[in-house]
Design a protein around this motif. Structure first.
Motif, PDB file in Angstrom:
ATOM      1  N   GLU A 224       0.812  -1.229   0.000  1.00  0.00           N
ATOM      2  CA  GLU A 224       0.000   0.000   0.000  1.00  0.00           C
ATOM      3  C   GLU A 224       0.839   1.270   0.000  1.00  0.00           C
ATOM      4  O   GLU A 224       0.305   2.380  -0.085  1.00  0.00           O
ATOM      5  CB  GLU A 224      -0.952  -0.009   1.185  1.00  0.00           C
ATOM      6  N   ARG A 225       2.169   1.129   0.117  1.00  0.00           N
ATOM      7  CA  ARG A 225       3.003   2.330   0.066  1.00  0.00           C
ATOM      8  C   ARG A 225       3.160   2.848  -1.355  1.00  0.00           C
ATOM      9  O   ARG A 225       3.644   3.951  -1.565  1.00  0.00           O
ATOM     10  CB  ARG A 225       4.375   2.032   0.689  1.00  0.00           C
ATOM     11  N   ILE A 226       2.762   2.049  -2.339  1.00  0.00           N
ATOM     12  CA  ILE A 226       2.793   2.547  -3.726  1.00  0.00           C
ATOM     13  C   ILE A 226       1.562   3.417  -3.919  1.00  0.00           C
ATOM     14  O   ILE A 226       0.445   3.020  -3.613  1.00  0.00           O
ATOM     15  CB  ILE A 226       2.849   1.378  -4.726  1.00  0.00           C
ATOM     16  N   ASN A 227       1.799   4.642  -4.415  1.00  0.00           N
ATOM     17  CA  ASN A 227       0.701   5.604  -4.492  1.00  0.00           C
ATOM     18  C   ASN A 227      -0.085   5.518  -5.804  1.00  0.00           C
ATOM     19  O   ASN A 227      -1.232   5.932  -5.875  1.00  0.00           O
ATOM     20  CB  ASN A 227       1.245   7.033  -4.361  1.00  0.00           C
ATOM     21  N   MET A 228       0.569   5.001  -6.861  1.00  0.00           N
ATOM     22  CA  MET A 228      -0.119   4.973  -8.156  1.00  0.00           C
ATOM     23  C   MET A 228       0.445   3.839  -9.016  1.00  0.00           C
ATOM     24  O   MET A 228       1.633   3.529  -8.938  1.00  0.00           O
ATOM     25  CB  MET A 228       0.100   6.309  -8.877  1.00  0.00           C
ATOM     26  N   TYR A 229      -0.445   3.284  -9.829  1.00  0.00           N
ATOM     27  CA  TYR A 229      -0.047   2.262 -10.797  1.00  0.00           C
ATOM     28  C   TYR A 229      -0.339   2.787 -12.184  1.00  0.00           C
ATOM     29  O   TYR A 229      -1.458   3.236 -12.452  1.00  0.00           O
ATOM     30  CB  TYR A 229      -0.838   0.970 -10.575  1.00  0.00           C
ATOM     31  N   THR A 230       0.666   2.759 -13.051  1.00  0.00           N
ATOM     32  CA  THR A 230       0.421   3.104 -14.450  1.00  0.00           C
ATOM     33  C   THR A 230       0.745   1.857 -15.249  1.00  0.00           C
ATOM     34  O   THR A 230       1.874   1.365 -15.236  1.00  0.00           O
ATOM     35  CB  THR A 230       1.183   4.365 -14.887  1.00  0.00           C
ATOM     36  N   PHE A 231      -0.276   1.329 -15.910  1.00  0.00           N
ATOM     37  CA  PHE A 231      -0.161   0.007 -16.535  1.00  0.00           C
ATOM     38  C   PHE A 231      -0.491   0.086 -18.011  1.00  0.00           C
ATOM     39  O   PHE A 231      -1.475   0.717 -18.412  1.00  0.00           O
ATOM     40  CB  PHE A 231      -1.140  -0.955 -15.847  1.00  0.00           C
ATOM     41  N   THR A 232       0.309  -0.568 -18.840  1.00  0.00           N
ATOM     42  CA  THR A 232      -0.073  -0.813 -20.233  1.00  0.00           C
ATOM     43  C   THR A 232       0.022  -2.308 -20.455  1.00  0.00           C
ATOM     44  O   THR A 232       1.059  -2.924 -20.163  1.00  0.00           O
ATOM     45  CB  THR A 232       0.849  -0.065 -21.219  1.00  0.00           C
ATOM     46  N   GLY A 233      -1.057  -2.892 -20.981  1.00  0.00           N
ATOM     47  CA  GLY A 233      -1.059  -4.334 -21.211  1.00  0.00           C
ATOM     48  C   GLY A 233      -2.466  -4.823 -21.512  1.00  0.00           C
ATOM     49  O   GLY A 233      -3.319  -4.063 -21.989  1.00  0.00           O
ATOM     50  N   SER A 234      -2.708  -6.084 -21.194  1.00  0.00           N
ATOM     51  CA  SER A 234      -3.979  -6.710 -21.585  1.00  0.00           C
ATOM     52  C   SER A 234      -5.128  -6.294 -20.658  1.00  0.00           C
ATOM     53  O   SER A 234      -4.904  -5.883 -19.508  1.00  0.00           O
ATOM     54  CB  SER A 234      -3.820  -8.228 -21.552  1.00  0.00           C
ATOM     55  N   VAL A 235      -6.339  -6.455 -21.159  1.00  0.00           N
ATOM     56  CA  VAL A 235      -7.532  -6.073 -20.394  1.00  0.00           C
ATOM     57  C   VAL A 235      -7.622  -6.900 -19.113  1.00  0.00           C
ATOM     58  O   VAL A 235      -7.902  -6.371 -18.033  1.00  0.00           O
ATOM     59  CB  VAL A 235      -8.812  -6.273 -21.253  1.00  0.00           C
ATOM     60  N   GLY A 236      -7.325  -8.191 -19.221  1.00  0.00           N
ATOM     61  CA  GLY A 236      -7.446  -9.082 -18.057  1.00  0.00           C
ATOM     62  C   GLY A 236      -6.546  -8.619 -16.919  1.00  0.00           C
ATOM     63  O   GLY A 236      -7.004  -8.487 -15.772  1.00  0.00           O
ATOM     64  N   VAL A 237      -5.283  -8.347 -17.219  1.00  0.00           N
ATOM     65  CA  VAL A 237      -4.350  -7.936 -16.164  1.00  0.00           C
ATOM     66  C   VAL A 237      -4.725  -6.530 -15.666  1.00  0.00           C
ATOM     67  O   VAL A 237      -4.688  -6.264 -14.460  1.00  0.00           O
ATOM     68  CB  VAL A 237      -2.875  -8.005 -16.658  1.00  0.00           C
TER      69      VAL A 237
END
Ligand code: NAD
Length: 481
Positions: A224-237
């Motif tokens: 929970e110490r990570i403040n943000m997730y920026t993701f590029t990839g598949s819809v499922g993940v």
């Protein structure tokens, strides 16, 4: 003389140190199948150590806007000097053509340059707060503050530029980044980390954990110490990440099956057909989220366009992606090529006709154009992620806009017409994050806001817009007499 291929060892990066720990994942040249790297898959302890260091770095170190501008500009220069080596490295690990990899590097240079410029203008706004009932004297202004520790999780198909699209705006905005590259293509991005270090990025501002998504990636989601997730990839993940991280910030750049409409009044059909063939079949070997997949062509021009399209597809050179003349190389794995083959076979069994292609040779899938399609076929309603175009004839523009919208995806759409009124109307009616008029859906400028709606994602990229996502707009309200 036989040249021996050097096998590189790729570890994790924590506070500038390289850590070689965890299970080993072999990385192969996707065309020659030679082993080219061994990448370590981070265990929970390593991921925790990376997060500890990122949290410490964000708490204790700051980069001025001038530092951020200098580092990002310098990184653009180094990438520019190493363009050919970087492109070759991408081609080996991904299997896409050298021309395509060179385009990817050009985009990375632009992305760094734009992010560098934007680091000088992380602005808020001033808002007077008149209240007619109480006659309050208050003034508000906003400032954009960095969100903190950002986890950037990236895919294999544009392994370098899509990492730059996350790292450059994150740094421009004053954040620290933990990068988790795709395990199938982690090599070139590790040079990117060195480039940032050479450009002057202090230790800890970028940490890297390599490895399997379901292990190394998954450990990142839990902390929970990570403040943000920026993701590029598949819809499922993407969906899994969003469901796992609760109230923390997320941006998701996911898949699609882009529709492109060629209306009867489109000009220069031969050119348009060439563009569709190249950007649907050759760009990343068809493994691009905005690839031309569903191609709707008006009945008055259908036969003429179809012949141009098949001609254009037949001239695409398939083979060794390192050969400068090659357009299409192998897909990321033989398993993915088999999946594409199965979807094409299923469509043919259900009545589709193969105009060209349809064959597989190992991981290479020949450029393929299908017609006689039904909306329910996978090649029409799922993301094919291979060099396959589904060609559909239409009569009624309103019906075809509805058909184009009848999708769970919504990233980008293309429309070719010379009718200004149709441009205005269709661009508003097409339910997509971006509508490209008189160019294909595969177009992406690094200046534009880029991102999908529906299952194609959440939030925008493009450094200008990513910086907005990667900062919190804080309101400061001042009471005066
Ligand atoms: P993927 O979803 O399989 O993997 C992407 C990343 O997520 C990898 O680094 C992987 O290791 C990681 N991952 C996997 N499981 C995870 C988990 N449980 N927790 C955390 N991380 C995890 O995608 P891919 O096959 O590498 O890329 C192809 C997909 O990416 C396609 O669907 C394509 O459309 C999409 N894509 C979208 C865009 C866009 O801008 N919208 C651009 C490129 C690719």
């Amino acid at each position: 003389m036989i040249q021996e291929t050097k096998i590189v060892e790729l570890g994790h990066v924590i506070s500038g140190k390289r850590i070689y720990k965890g299970k080993i994942i072999p990385v192969f040249n996707k065309y020659t199948k030679e082993l080219i790297a061994n990448v370590y898959s981070a265990d929970e302890q390593t991921v925790k150590a990376a997060i500890d260091n990122s949290v410490e770095t964000f708490k204790n170190k700051k980069l001025s806007a001038k530092d951020r501008y200098d580092i990002l500009s310098k990184a653009a220069q180094i990438v520019s000097c190493e363009k050919n080596e970087l492109a070759l490295s991408i081609t080996k690990e991904v299997g896409k053509s050298l021309k395509d990899s060179l385009t990817e590097i050009d985009r990375a240079i632009d992305t760094f340059t734009i992010a560098a410029e934007e680091s000088k203008r992380i602005f808020g706004e001033g808002i007077p707060l008149p209240n007619k009932f109480t006659d309050e004297k208050k003034m508000a202004y906003t400032v954009r503050v960095p969100v903190g520790v950002i986890a950037a999780i990236t895919p294999f198909n544009l392994p370098f530029t899509l990492a730059v699209h996350k790292i450059a705006p994150a740094i421009a905005a004053g954040n620290v980044v933990i990068l988790k590259p795709a395990e199938a293509a982690p090599i070139t991005v590790m040079r990117l980390v060195e480039i940032l270090e050479e450009a002057g990025l202090p230790k800890g501002f970028i940490n890297v954990i390599n490895g399997y998504g379901h292990e190394a990636g998954e450990y990142l989601l839990k902390d929970e110490r990570i403040n943000m997730y920026t993701f590029t990839g598949s819809v499922g993940v993407g969906n899994h990440i969003k469901n796992s991280v609760g109230i923390r910030k997320v941006t998701l750049e996911l898949g699609s099956n882009a529709p492109n409409i060629i209306h009867k009044d489109a000009y220069n059909l031969e050119q348009v057909a060439k563009l569709c063939a190249t950007r649907g079949l050759a760009t990343a070997n068809g493994q691009a989220c905005i690839s031309v997949q569903r191609l709707y062509v008006h009945s008055e021009i259908f036969n003429e366009f179809k012949d141009f399209l098949v001609d254009a597809a037949s001239t695409l050179v398939v083979g060794n992606p390192e050969d400068p003349n090659t357009d299409i190389g192998p897909l990321i794995s033989e398993r993915q090529a088999e999946r594409v083959e199965n979807w094409v076979k299923e469509a043919v069994e259900d009545g589709a006709k193969v105009l060209i292609g349809g064959e597989r040779d190992g991981a290479i899938f020949k450029p393929t154009i299908l017609t006689n399609l039904k909306p329910s076929m996978k090649v029409m309603c799922e993301e094919i992620f291979g060099p396959v175009i589904s060609l559909v004839e239409y009569d009624d523009i309103d019906e075809v806009i509805k058909e184009a919208n009848d999708s769970k995806f919504g990233l980008q759409a293309g429309l070719f017409t010379s009718d200004l009124n149709l441009v205005m109307r269709a661009s508003m009616e097409l339910e997509y994050g971006g509508v490209i008029v008189n160019d294909v859906s595969t177009y992406r400028s690094d200046w534009q806001p880029y991102g999908g709606i529906k299952d194609s994602g959440l939030g925008k990229e493009g450094p200008i817009y990513a910086i907005r996502e990667m900062t919190d707009e804080k309101a400061i309200i001042i009471n005066y007499q």
